[in-house]
Scaffold this active site. Structure first.
Site, PDB file in Angstrom:
ATOM      1  N   THR A  20     -25.121  23.777  36.811  1.00 36.98           N
ATOM      2  CA  THR A  20     -23.918  23.952  37.619  1.00 36.98           C
ATOM      3  C   THR A  20     -23.090  25.123  37.115  1.00 36.98           C
ATOM      4  OG1 THR A  20     -23.873  21.564  37.967  1.00 36.98           O
ATOM      5  CG2 THR A  20     -21.878  22.783  38.503  1.00 36.98           C
ATOM      6  N   THR A  21     -22.975  25.260  35.780  1.00 35.35           N
ATOM      7  CA  THR A  21     -22.205  26.355  35.192  1.00 35.35           C
ATOM      8  C   THR A  21     -22.824  27.702  35.529  1.00 35.35           C
ATOM      9  OG1 THR A  21     -21.671  24.838  33.376  1.00 35.35           O
ATOM     10  CG2 THR A  21     -21.128  27.142  33.038  1.00 35.35           C
ATOM     11  N   TYR A  46     -29.702  14.150  33.600  1.00 32.57           N
ATOM     12  CA  TYR A  46     -28.291  14.557  33.617  1.00 32.57           C
ATOM     13  C   TYR A  46     -27.502  13.566  34.459  1.00 32.57           C
ATOM     14  CZ  TYR A  46     -24.251  17.750  34.244  1.00 32.57           C
ATOM     15  OH  TYR A  46     -22.997  18.322  34.279  1.00 32.57           O
ATOM     16  N   ARG A  56     -19.758  14.794  39.849  1.00 37.40           N
ATOM     17  CA  ARG A  56     -20.391  15.788  40.721  1.00 37.40           C
ATOM     18  C   ARG A  56     -21.281  15.140  41.786  1.00 37.40           C
ATOM     19  NH1 ARG A  56     -19.335  21.534  40.603  1.00 37.40           N
ATOM     20  NH2 ARG A  56     -18.660  22.058  38.498  1.00 37.40           N
ATOM     21  N   LYS A 109     -28.241  14.076  29.185  1.00 41.84           N
ATOM     22  CA  LYS A 109     -26.924  14.709  29.113  1.00 41.84           C
ATOM     23  C   LYS A 109     -25.951  13.767  29.807  1.00 41.84           C
ATOM     24  CE  LYS A 109     -24.256  18.700  30.719  1.00 41.84           C
ATOM     25  NZ  LYS A 109     -24.252  19.945  31.533  1.00 41.84           N
ATOM     26  N   ILE A 114     -24.320  19.698  25.438  1.00 38.46           N
ATOM     27  CA  ILE A 114     -24.678  20.736  26.399  1.00 38.46           C
ATOM     28  C   ILE A 114     -23.347  21.255  26.918  1.00 38.46           C
ATOM     29  CG2 ILE A 114     -25.913  21.301  28.515  1.00 38.46           C
ATOM     30  CD1 ILE A 114     -27.911  19.097  27.823  1.00 38.46           C
TER      31      ILE A 114
END
Length: 296
Positions: free
Chosen positions: A46-47, A135, A140, A163, A205
């Site tokens: 996403t980053t 994740y 989100r 994560k 992370i």
């Protein structure tokens, strides 16, 4: 792939002013992270603004990153989608492009029942030959992966880690009890690294690592070396800055922070737009208070 402890940077994607991937800058960032103690690189998350990337861009970024890193640290590629078949196809392509591992997000929007949630990860792990990291980020995705599902998934030989960005410490404790040592835990929230480590975590992370890689590494390294007090002191000192890095939706603030430091990582891709002036001012103040020197 060796077991990864420490700080895994959730790397941004630098763009040129006309919106193309800036591979020259990406190479500089990869080298800079390795020189500054980042323990592994996560691309296409996403980053990285992956929702705005084409499949061709994903593969080219992966190939470029793997070649530039040249085995110095592991390269993990996010291959998430809310279509399980798409995740399988993307994961196989990223494996072929040289990724050391893939990371998969929970199926967003369409969500899933427990059986579907299990197979969304297990079927991918069955199809690939490299490790998979789960994740969990319900903020989100709109859904959380149940702890008992993670417990079952932890038995799969290629599912090596999770994560955790749910912020639900009770659930995280439960999943670690159910996994019984069969999964590696990584904090998905920079402001929760020490609490996650106390539950058996081995790393983070990190978004914060994009601007403070050594500190992100050291928070984990100190804790794992037995210096809990020193780790906690670093965590608490960084909290105000960590919070300002999320004063708008990620990665808007962190890219603004990198540009404030003179790292010249370029603009965002729509629908993300530039940080609001008042939020930029707060971010800059937090960066200065933390001891970072802004570019002139």
């Amino acid at each position: 792939m060796k077991r990864i402890t420490g700080s895994i940077v959730a790397l941004i994607t630098p763009f040129t002013q006309d919106g193309k991937v800036n591979y020259e800058k990406l190479g500089e960032l990869l080298d800079w992270h390795i020189a500054n103690n980042t323990d592994a690189i996560l691309i296409l998350g996403t980053t990285s603004e992956s929702p705005t990337m084409s499949h061709e861009e994903d593969l080219e970024i992966c190939r470029f990153s793997v070649e530039r890193v040249a085995g110095r640290v592991p390269v993990i590629a996010s291959s998430g989608s809310n279509s399980t078949q798409t995740v399988i196809e993307k994961s196989l392509d990223l494996q072929a492009a040289g990724a050391d591992a893939v990371m998969n997000i929970a199926p967003y929007y369409n969500k899933a029942n427990k059986k579907g949630m299990y197979h969304h990860f297990a079927d991918v792990a069955d199809a690939i030959d490299i490790p998979l990291i789960i994740y969990n980020v319900p903020g989100r995705t709109g859904c959380s992966i149940p702890a008992d599902v993670i417990g079952e998934l932890s038995k799969h030989e290629r599912i090596i880690g999770i994560k955790e960005a749910s912020g639900n410490i009770s659930q995280i404790a439960t999943l670690m009890q159910l996994a019984d040592g069969c999964i590696d835990l990584y904090s998905g929230n920079d402001d929760e690294v020490v609490p996650i480590l106390s539950l058996g975590g081995i790393g983070v992370i990190s978004v914060f690592s994009n601007i403070c890689p050594r500190d992100s590494h050291d928070i984990v390294a100190k804790y794992l070396a037995g210096d809990v007090k020193g780790s906690l002191e670093m965590q608490l000192k960084a909290l105000p800055l960590m919070h300002e890095l999320f004063n708008e939706v990620n990665p808007i603030p962190v890219k603004a922070a990198m540009n404030l430091l003179g790292m010249n990582v370029g603009p965002l891709r729509m629908p993300l737009s530039e940080i609001e002036p008042e939020h930029k001012a707060r971010l800059a103040a937090a960066m200065k208070a933390y001891g970072l020197k802004l570019a002139e």
